[in-house]
Structures are given as C-alpha cells and as structure tokens.
Write a protein that holds these residues in place. Structure first.
Motif, PDB file in Angstrom:
ATOM      1  N   PRO A 194       1.097  -0.745   0.050  1.00  0.00           N
ATOM      2  CA  PRO A 194       0.124  -0.516   0.270  1.00  0.00           C
ATOM      3  C   PRO A 194       0.859   1.608  -0.461  1.00  0.00           C
ATOM      4  O   PRO A 194       2.072   1.041  -0.026  1.00  0.00           O
ATOM      5  N   GLY A 195      -0.088   2.306  -0.051  1.00  0.00           N
ATOM      6  CA  GLY A 195       1.057   4.088   0.058  1.00  0.00           C
ATOM      7  C   GLY A 195       0.968   4.719  -1.051  1.00  0.00           C
ATOM      8  O   GLY A 195       1.369   4.022  -2.296  1.00  0.00           O
ATOM      9  N   THR A 196       0.839   6.115  -1.243  1.00  0.00           N
ATOM     10  CA  THR A 196       1.024   6.620  -2.236  1.00  0.00           C
ATOM     11  C   THR A 196       2.232   7.394  -2.216  1.00  0.00           C
ATOM     12  O   THR A 196       2.493   7.858  -0.905  1.00  0.00           O
ATOM     13  N   MET A 197       1.961   8.551  -3.350  1.00  0.00           N
ATOM     14  CA  MET A 197       3.568   9.382  -3.937  1.00  0.00           C
ATOM     15  C   MET A 197       2.362  10.726  -2.923  1.00  0.00           C
ATOM     16  O   MET A 197       1.763  11.071  -3.388  1.00  0.00           O
ATOM     17  N   GLN A 198       3.179  10.902  -2.232  1.00  0.00           N
ATOM     18  CA  GLN A 198       2.382  12.538  -1.934  1.00  0.00           C
ATOM     19  C   GLN A 198       3.911  13.078  -1.781  1.00  0.00           C
ATOM     20  O   GLN A 198       5.443  13.667  -1.460  1.00  0.00           O
ATOM     21  N   PRO A 199       2.996  15.095  -2.161  1.00  0.00           N
ATOM     22  CA  PRO A 199       3.831  15.804  -2.047  1.00  0.00           C
ATOM     23  C   PRO A 199       5.125  16.497  -1.167  1.00  0.00           C
ATOM     24  O   PRO A 199       4.587  15.813  -0.152  1.00  0.00           O
ATOM     25  N   GLY A 200       6.639  16.457  -1.605  1.00  0.00           N
ATOM     26  CA  GLY A 200       7.162  16.422  -0.669  1.00  0.00           C
ATOM     27  C   GLY A 200       8.162  14.964   0.113  1.00  0.00           C
ATOM     28  O   GLY A 200       9.626  14.767   0.728  1.00  0.00           O
ATOM     29  N   HIS A 201       7.577  13.622  -0.731  1.00  0.00           N
ATOM     30  CA  HIS A 201       7.757  13.018   0.018  1.00  0.00           C
ATOM     31  C   HIS A 201       9.770  13.005  -0.965  1.00  0.00           C
ATOM     32  O   HIS A 201       8.949  13.115  -2.651  1.00  0.00           O
ATOM     33  N   CYS A 202      10.268  12.024  -0.859  1.00  0.00           N
ATOM     34  CA  CYS A 202      12.198  11.858  -2.015  1.00  0.00           C
ATOM     35  C   CYS A 202      12.233  10.796  -1.359  1.00  0.00           C
ATOM     36  O   CYS A 202      12.537   9.873  -0.025  1.00  0.00           O
ATOM     37  N   PHE A 203      13.172  10.005  -2.432  1.00  0.00           N
ATOM     38  CA  PHE A 203      12.947   8.749  -2.420  1.00  0.00           C
ATOM     39  C   PHE A 203      14.238   8.038  -3.475  1.00  0.00           C
ATOM     40  O   PHE A 203      14.314   8.544  -4.803  1.00  0.00           O
ATOM     41  N   THR A 204      14.849   7.132  -3.080  1.00  0.00           N
ATOM     42  CA  THR A 204      15.634   7.094  -4.548  1.00  0.00           C
ATOM     43  C   THR A 204      14.425   5.571  -5.160  1.00  0.00           C
ATOM     44  O   THR A 204      13.632   4.974  -4.553  1.00  0.00           O
ATOM     45  N   ILE A 205      15.038   5.712  -6.201  1.00  0.00           N
ATOM     46  CA  ILE A 205      14.994   4.138  -7.582  1.00  0.00           C
ATOM     47  C   ILE A 205      16.772   3.931  -8.196  1.00  0.00           C
ATOM     48  O   ILE A 205      16.889   4.417  -8.316  1.00  0.00           O
ATOM     49  N   GLU A 206      16.295   2.405  -7.306  1.00  0.00           N
ATOM     50  CA  GLU A 206      17.922   1.777  -7.653  1.00  0.00           C
ATOM     51  C   GLU A 206      17.959   0.568  -8.157  1.00  0.00           C
ATOM     52  O   GLU A 206      18.366  -0.369  -7.341  1.00  0.00           O
ATOM     53  N   PRO A 207      17.620  -0.106  -9.122  1.00  0.00           N
ATOM     54  CA  PRO A 207      17.021  -1.304  -9.992  1.00  0.00           C
ATOM     55  C   PRO A 207      17.815  -2.251  -9.882  1.00  0.00           C
ATOM     56  O   PRO A 207      19.261  -1.662 -10.168  1.00  0.00           O
ATOM     57  N   CYS A 208      18.164  -3.211  -8.891  1.00  0.00           N
ATOM     58  CA  CYS A 208      19.512  -4.082  -9.705  1.00  0.00           C
ATOM     59  C   CYS A 208      19.283  -5.558 -10.585  1.00  0.00           C
ATOM     60  O   CYS A 208      18.476  -5.952 -10.049  1.00  0.00           O
ATOM     61  N   VAL A 209      19.667  -5.722 -11.930  1.00  0.00           N
ATOM     62  CA  VAL A 209      19.546  -5.371 -12.560  1.00  0.00           C
ATOM     63  C   VAL A 209      20.573  -6.984 -12.922  1.00  0.00           C
ATOM     64  O   VAL A 209      21.975  -6.738 -12.642  1.00  0.00           O
ATOM     65  N   VAL A 210      20.080  -8.023 -13.071  1.00  0.00           N
ATOM     66  CA  VAL A 210      20.774  -9.758 -13.508  1.00  0.00           C
ATOM     67  C   VAL A 210      20.721  -9.933 -14.478  1.00  0.00           C
ATOM     68  O   VAL A 210      20.052 -10.570 -15.133  1.00  0.00           O
ATOM     69  N   ARG A 211      21.728 -10.249 -15.082  1.00  0.00           N
ATOM     70  CA  ARG A 211      21.427 -10.638 -16.303  1.00  0.00           C
ATOM     71  C   ARG A 211      20.985 -12.376 -16.417  1.00  0.00           C
ATOM     72  O   ARG A 211      21.859 -12.900 -15.691  1.00  0.00           O
ATOM     73  N   GLY A 212      20.114 -12.890 -16.708  1.00  0.00           N
ATOM     74  CA  GLY A 212      19.503 -14.410 -16.603  1.00  0.00           C
ATOM     75  C   GLY A 212      18.021 -14.383 -15.787  1.00  0.00           C
ATOM     76  O   GLY A 212      17.834 -12.881 -15.357  1.00  0.00           O
ATOM     77  N   THR A 213      17.367 -15.331 -15.441  1.00  0.00           N
ATOM     78  CA  THR A 213      16.021 -15.939 -14.969  1.00  0.00           C
ATOM     79  C   THR A 213      16.407 -15.915 -13.800  1.00  0.00           C
ATOM     80  O   THR A 213      15.399 -16.152 -12.515  1.00  0.00           O
ATOM     81  N   ASN A 214      17.774 -15.309 -12.609  1.00  0.00           N
ATOM     82  CA  ASN A 214      17.984 -16.472 -11.716  1.00  0.00           C
ATOM     83  C   ASN A 214      18.915 -14.421 -10.480  1.00  0.00           C
ATOM     84  O   ASN A 214      20.050 -14.223 -10.680  1.00  0.00           O
ATOM     85  N   ALA A 215      17.580 -14.385  -9.481  1.00  0.00           N
ATOM     86  CA  ALA A 215      18.003 -12.618  -9.342  1.00  0.00           C
ATOM     87  C   ALA A 215      18.840 -13.396  -7.251  1.00  0.00           C
ATOM     88  O   ALA A 215      18.528 -12.198  -6.466  1.00  0.00           O
ATOM     89  N   ASP A 216      19.003 -14.026  -7.888  1.00  0.00           N
ATOM     90  CA  ASP A 216      18.774 -14.550  -6.136  1.00  0.00           C
ATOM     91  C   ASP A 216      20.707 -14.057  -5.231  1.00  0.00           C
ATOM     92  O   ASP A 216      21.683 -14.020  -6.698  1.00  0.00           O
ATOM     93  N   HIS A 217      20.630 -13.968  -4.648  1.00  0.00           N
ATOM     94  CA  HIS A 217      22.140 -13.189  -3.653  1.00  0.00           C
ATOM     95  C   HIS A 217      22.892 -13.770  -2.936  1.00  0.00           C
ATOM     96  O   HIS A 217      21.453 -14.814  -2.408  1.00  0.00           O
ATOM     97  N   MET A 218      23.737 -13.732  -2.744  1.00  0.00           N
ATOM     98  CA  MET A 218      24.956 -14.255  -1.129  1.00  0.00           C
ATOM     99  C   MET A 218      25.303 -13.022  -1.019  1.00  0.00           C
ATOM    100  O   MET A 218      26.633 -11.891  -1.481  1.00  0.00           O
ATOM    101  N   VAL A 219      25.868 -13.397  -0.146  1.00  0.00           N
ATOM    102  CA  VAL A 219      26.937 -11.951   0.641  1.00  0.00           C
ATOM    103  C   VAL A 219      28.242 -12.856   1.329  1.00  0.00           C
ATOM    104  O   VAL A 219      28.222 -14.181   1.991  1.00  0.00           O
ATOM    105  N   PHE A 220      28.968 -12.409   1.146  1.00  0.00           N
ATOM    106  CA  PHE A 220      30.326 -13.256   1.204  1.00  0.00           C
ATOM    107  C   PHE A 220      30.829 -12.424   2.796  1.00  0.00           C
ATOM    108  O   PHE A 220      30.162 -11.462   3.335  1.00  0.00           O
ATOM    109  N   GLY A 221      32.121 -13.372   2.622  1.00  0.00           N
ATOM    110  CA  GLY A 221      32.030 -13.309   4.563  1.00  0.00           C
ATOM    111  C   GLY A 221      32.564 -11.963   5.240  1.00  0.00           C
ATOM    112  O   GLY A 221      32.691 -11.744   6.561  1.00  0.00           O
ATOM    113  N   ASP A 222      32.222 -11.037   4.489  1.00  0.00           N
ATOM    114  CA  ASP A 222      32.896  -9.123   5.022  1.00  0.00           C
ATOM    115  C   ASP A 222      31.546  -8.499   5.043  1.00  0.00           C
ATOM    116  O   ASP A 222      31.704  -7.712   6.020  1.00  0.00           O
ATOM    117  N   GLY A 223      30.736  -9.387   5.502  1.00  0.00           N
ATOM    118  CA  GLY A 223      29.125  -9.359   5.412  1.00  0.00           C
ATOM    119  C   GLY A 223      28.913  -8.200   4.796  1.00  0.00           C
ATOM    120  O   GLY A 223      27.464  -7.107   4.776  1.00  0.00           O
TER     121      GLY A 223
END
Length: 357
Positions: free
Chosen positions: A295-324
């Motif tokens: 839910p939720g609608t955009m209101q005047p004064g809202h500021c936000f980022t849009i930052e899509p992360c696109v992966v080649r292929g059909t699998n967008a799963d991720h893993m985090v290395f040991g550095d965290g």
C-alpha cells in the motif's frame, strides 16, 4: 593454487558465504577472480550451478581467507565536518545534534519551498557532481581503493561527509561493485580490468541531509552482453521514474520496471529496495522494484531513491560474502544498478540527481 588444495580450503571456509539459497559455491581455481569464458569451458561435472551469463568477464570471488586484507584502512574526515548520527564525533555540539536526530528522526514528507528542500537539493547536487567525478576516474588499471580515495577527498573538499563511511561498520567512503557483485562492494586493491563493469554508489551528507546516486560504468571494451545489461538497467530506472507523480501508488514503480525486463533474459532483485532519504540515510517509504501489492501513495514532499539491481538471466538470488557486505549473484552472472533521487512535488516528480551538463 592446486585445485585439490583449493577445494579443501573452500570446504573448510563455508562461512565465507551467507546464502539466500542453501547451495554450495562452484569450484574454481582462485578465490579472487576467474575468467568466465574459461569457466564456461569446464566440464559440467566440475560446476555446481548453471551459468546464465555467457559473456567474457572476470568473476569476483571471496578473498582467500588465509591472505592478508586487500582493503586498506578507514579514511579520516576533518573534525570540522558535521557527521550523521552513526559516525563518531568528539565535538559536543555535533554529538547533541546526532542524539536528537537519532531519537527523533524526521520521516515525514519535507515541506516544499522551504530551507529543508534547499538543503536536500544541495546534497543531491553534490552527490551528482561526485558521481560524475568518480566516472572520470574509471579506467583499466586503477584500483577501486584508489577511486574511493579520490572520491573521499572530493567529498570532504566540499565540506561534506561520505555517508557510507562507518554506516553499520562499512569501512569505505563509497561502494564499488564489479561484474557479478550486485551491491555493497567494498573498494579494494584489485585493478579494474578491460571488459569489467563497475557500479559506483555515492552518498554524501551535507548540512544535515543525504544525497544518494549511482551508475554502472564500462571499463575499456565491454562485450555486447555487458553493454546490453547496463543499457537495460538505465531503461528500468527511467521507467520507474516515469511512474512517479503525486497520489500515484508506490507499487506502480515496480510494475513499470518489470515492463522493461519482461520477456527478456534479465531479472530484477526483489531483495534490494529504494528508500526514503533526507536527514535520515534510509527510511520510509521503501521502494520495491518488482511487481508488488504494497500500500501507499506518493505525496508532495516525499523524497526517495529508485535503484533497480538487474541481473542477466532468470535468477536474481544473491549471497553475501564473509565480510558481511559484498553481495554477489548466486550463479556469478553480471549485475548492474542505477540510482536517482526523486522528489514528489505539487505538480509532478523531479529527479534531484540528474546530470544536466
């Protein structure tokens, strides 16, 4: 390193990976980079997953746990520069301001036409200028640590604080994510190679407000598959921006981004969202980049980022290395990301981090 020895080390150091899916990592002959073109030629019995990116690029793998760190030390910031609440300071007035911000963060839409909006715009403009400068540094042979050092100096020269530095312990002043690294890559001493793609994520803290933007850059001669990935990512970002207007549902952003990748050999990560931004680095509203029913609608004064992360292929799963922090695609496919700050106005939506030069 002999392959048998490498496998023994890898099996004994599975803590290097924090999987979103319970699956073992592929076997490779080095723990830092591996040529994807060579990896494709291996016998399929020697690979534990299906590779979907058939381009020519180096795969970034976790560092050898027996090797010394290749990331250097944390950079210093002059004590005169105001810091966000999470960054230590010895200045008493700054510390009181930090405590107040952390206890009573302002998460509401900012008043338009006032001082708050002007501060937000200046922070966004500095972030945009910093990203443009960072892009001029991208070339074959430079290390991402050297880019981080120059970006750090550029930011503090403008009397601002590099927001990633010490945010939840992050050790550097920007994020540099190369090839299969999706987000939160920590700058290090690996030189950029011809054919790499690298996302540089910049956030600055200026006069009490954060400005945040990123872009994926090409290093030298990138193959057509890599170029297409970066182009699609930019198109997805622009589609998300075009879906912004007063009273429109936030979920329209994810729907618009999905329309760009639908039917193509790309997928968008649902794990990494855009976010509200202002006097707080990350806050409501959360911007989901895939189809959703939030839910939720955009209101005047809202500021936000849009930052899509696109992966080649059909699998967008991720893993985090040991550095965290360093986050890779699970099948080592390349990933690209692009980011802008959007301010909802009374009459529409404005991109605050757009390069207008």
């Amino acid at each position: 390193m002999p392959r048998t020895l490498f496998r023994q080390i890898l099996r004994s150091h599975r803590y290097l990976f924090k999987y979103s899916l319970a699956r073992p990592p592929p076997r490779a002959s080095t723990l830092h980079t591996r040529s994807c073109s060579r990896l494709h030629k291996q016998h399929e019995d020697d690979i534990d997953l299906t590779l979907e990116d058939h381009g020519n690029y180096d795969i970034i793998l976790p560092q050898d746990p027996l090797a010394s760190s290749s990331r250097g030390s944390t950079r210093s910031v002059p004590s005169s520069i105001p810091r966000p609440p999470y960054a230590p300071t010895s200045h008493l007035k700054q510390r009181f301001r930090q405590i107040r911000q952390s206890i009573l963060p302002d998460l509401s839409p900012i008043p338009l036409g006032g001082e708050e909006e002007q501060k937000l715009r200046r922070a966004a403009q500095l972030a945009e200028r910093t990203l443009v400068y960072a892009g001029t540094l991208v070339q074959e042979g430079i290390t991402t640590d050297a880019i981080d050092a120059k970006v750090h100096e550029f930011i503090i020269a403008n009397n601002a604080y590099p927001s990633p530095l010490l945010y939840k312990g992050f050790p550097k002043s920007c994020c540099t994510s190369v090839n299969n690294i999706m987000v939160h890559g920590i700058p290090d001493y690996r030189p950029l190679h011809n054919g790499d793609i690298v996302n540089i994520d910049i956030t600055v803290y200026l006069d009490g407000y954060h400005g945040d933007t990123s872009r994926t850059f090409l290093v030298g001669q990138v193959d057509n598959l890599g170029k297409e990935l970066v182009q699609i990512t930019e198109q997805a970002l622009e589609a998300g921006i075009a879906a912004c207007a007063p009273l429109r549902p936030f979920r329209d952003i994810g729907k618009a981004i999905h329309s760009v990748v639908r039917g193509k050999n790309f997928s968008v990560s649902s794990a990494f969202t855009g976010h509200g931004i202002g006097s707080v680095f990350h806050c409501l509203p959360w911007i989901i980049h895939v189809p959703n029913t939030e839910p939720g609608t955009m209101q005047p004064g809202h500021c936000f980022t849009i930052e899509p992360c696109v992966v080649r292929g059909t699998n967008a799963d991720h893993m985090v290395f040991g550095d965290g922090w360093t986050t890779s695609s699970t099948n080592w496919s390349r990933s690209a990301q692009a980011e802008h700050m959007v301010l909802i106005t009374d009459n529409g939506a404005e991109v605050l981090t757009r390069n207008t030069t």
